[in-house]
Design a protein around this motif. Structure first.
Motif, PDB file in Angstrom:
ATOM      1  N   VAL A 113       0.830  -1.203   0.000  1.00 16.52           N
ATOM      2  CA  VAL A 113       0.000   0.000   0.000  1.00 16.52           C
ATOM      3  C   VAL A 113       0.869   1.260   0.000  1.00 16.52           C
ATOM      4  N   PRO A 114       0.353   2.337  -0.581  1.00 12.75           N
ATOM      5  CA  PRO A 114       1.105   3.598  -0.564  1.00 12.75           C
ATOM      6  C   PRO A 114       0.935   4.297   0.781  1.00 12.75           C
ATOM      7  N   PHE A 115       1.970   4.991   1.235  1.00 11.87           N
ATOM      8  CA  PHE A 115       1.839   5.747   2.485  1.00 11.87           C
ATOM      9  C   PHE A 115       2.084   7.233   2.291  1.00 11.87           C
ATOM     10  N   VAL A 116       2.887   7.622   1.290  1.00 10.71           N
ATOM     11  CA  VAL A 116       3.025   9.037   0.933  1.00 10.71           C
ATOM     12  C   VAL A 116       3.159   9.150  -0.583  1.00 10.71           C
ATOM     13  N   LYS A 117       2.879  10.349  -1.080  1.00 13.51           N
ATOM     14  CA  LYS A 117       3.124  10.645  -2.497  1.00 13.51           C
ATOM     15  C   LYS A 117       3.829  11.987  -2.600  1.00 13.51           C
ATOM     16  N   GLU A 118       4.515  12.186  -3.699  1.00 19.15           N
ATOM     17  CA  GLU A 118       5.373  13.353  -3.867  1.00 19.15           C
ATOM     18  C   GLU A 118       4.600  14.633  -4.180  1.00 19.15           C
ATOM     19  N   VAL A 119       5.153  15.746  -3.715  1.00 19.40           N
ATOM     20  CA  VAL A 119       4.659  17.069  -4.070  1.00 19.40           C
ATOM     21  C   VAL A 119       5.654  17.674  -5.058  1.00 19.40           C
ATOM     22  N   ASP A 290      -6.999   4.740  -2.804  1.00 18.11           N
ATOM     23  CA  ASP A 290      -8.041   5.446  -3.556  1.00 18.11           C
ATOM     24  C   ASP A 290      -7.474   6.551  -4.435  1.00 18.11           C
ATOM     25  N   ASP A 291      -6.323   7.091  -4.066  1.00 15.17           N
ATOM     26  CA  ASP A 291      -5.707   8.169  -4.861  1.00 15.17           C
ATOM     27  C   ASP A 291      -5.351   7.700  -6.269  1.00 15.17           C
ATOM     28  N   TYR A 292      -5.215   6.387  -6.453  1.00 12.49           N
ATOM     29  CA  TYR A 292      -4.721   5.855  -7.724  1.00 12.49           C
ATOM     30  C   TYR A 292      -5.784   5.100  -8.526  1.00 12.49           C
ATOM     31  N   LYS A 293      -7.052   5.365  -8.206  1.00 15.88           N
ATOM     32  CA  LYS A 293      -8.149   4.719  -8.941  1.00 15.88           C
ATOM     33  C   LYS A 293      -8.128   5.089 -10.423  1.00 15.88           C
ATOM     34  N   ILE A 294      -7.778   6.332 -10.724  1.00 20.01           N
ATOM     35  CA  ILE A 294      -7.754   6.781 -12.117  1.00 20.01           C
ATOM     36  C   ILE A 294      -6.694   6.023 -12.920  1.00 20.01           C
TER      37      ILE A 294
END
Length: 305
Positions: A113-119, A290-294
């Protein structure tokens, strides 16, 4: 009779103790495994020059070790699929992946699972964009958007990054199809460069006419003088894509340790983030599946899932 009862009682006790031991071991397995090896392994996608990536990662590794008390090893892999396999086979506990790479891994094992994503350093947002660039000679011939790219497709050698790259394959491939270009049939030739920087260099040096990259690598390479806006000209940009995720296995790392690791990223200064990302990232925000549904939907549309 008394002897028989005693034997039965002993057997029951043995079974209960064995079962209890198994339950205890199962519940504590993440911690037990880590206590045994004392090393947490990180796998990373080949986003740019491997030597530079390892050097850039040193400050992060130092801080993770200070905050968690564990040692960390970074393993760079040859391609995107190798990163997924390392996580699936539990040869890595943490991974730095592209959005599509993460989706492919999570589909096979929900424990990843992802825990952070980059800005993004460019936009200040936790998104980035795919781009298509052409070299100056191709641009001067009239290839200035997807419509003109279609008209010249038969003479175009096009470079993608990797079949499992989000911005270097999935998103631009979908855009080309929507523009009426079938890359496999319409281009003179397609190649896989293996890295985002490798695509840009191939375009600059004229080994390919055009290629797919993203707006993370492109400005970083321009600022370093490796390419210029005159040699590598952007003719298309995608809609926003969720940022690159850092992921971990929830079944090999205990919850308290996962939280410490996450906080290292969330509390990172802008300067630290820029250093470990080669100038592409200024920070991190929390991420969820859920952030990566697209990305998942796009992958299904192209038969990747």
């Amino acid at each position: 009779m008394e002897k028989l009862k005693a034997l039965i009682l002993c057997a029951i006790v043995a079974i209960v103790l064995t079962f209890s031991g198994c339950v205890s071991q199962s519940q504590n397995s993440p911690t037990s495994e880590l206590e045994h090896k004392k090393v947490i392994k990180i796998v990373m996608i080949p986003d740019e020059d491997p030597t530079k990536m390892l050097e850039d990662m040193k400050p992060l590794i130092k801080k993770l070790e200070e905050k968690t008390g564990y040692k960390y090893e970074v393993h760079l892999v040859s391609d995107y699929s190798a990163a997924v396999e390392a996580l699936l086979n539990k040869k890595a506990d943490i991974g730095y992946l592209g959005p599509l790479t993460y989706v492919l891994a999570h589909a096979k094992d929900p424990n990843i699972v992802p825990f952070v994503k980059e800005v993004s350093a460019k936009t200040g947002k936790a998104t980035y964009r795919s781009i298509i660039v052409v070299n100056k000679e191709t641009y001067d011939k009239g290839v200035k958007d997807l419509k003109s790219l279609k008209e010249h497709a038969h003479e175009i050698v096009f470079a993608f990054v990797d079949p499992d790259s989000t911005s270097g394959y999935l998103i631009p491939y979908s855009a080309l199809l929507k523009a009426g270009i079938n890359p496999e049939k319409d281009f003179k030739k397609i190649v896989f460069a293996g890295g985002h920087d490798a695509v840009e260099l191939a375009v600059k040096e004229g080994r390919v006419n055009a290629g797919a990259d993203n707006d993370r690598t492109y400005p970083a390479m321009v600022s370093k003088g490796l390419i210029s806006t005159d040699t590598n000209i952007i003719i298309w940009k995608s809609d926003p894509i969720p940022g690159y995720p850092w992921v971990y296995r929830v079944d090999t790392l205990p919850k308290d340790l996962r939280e410490k690791i996450k906080q290292v990223f969330l509390n990172m200064s802008k300067e630290e983030a820029l250093k470990i990302s080669g100038g592409k990232v200024i920070g991190y925000v929390e991420a969820t599946p859920d952030d990566y549904k697209i990305i998942e939907e796009s992958a299904r549309a192209l038969g990747k899932l």
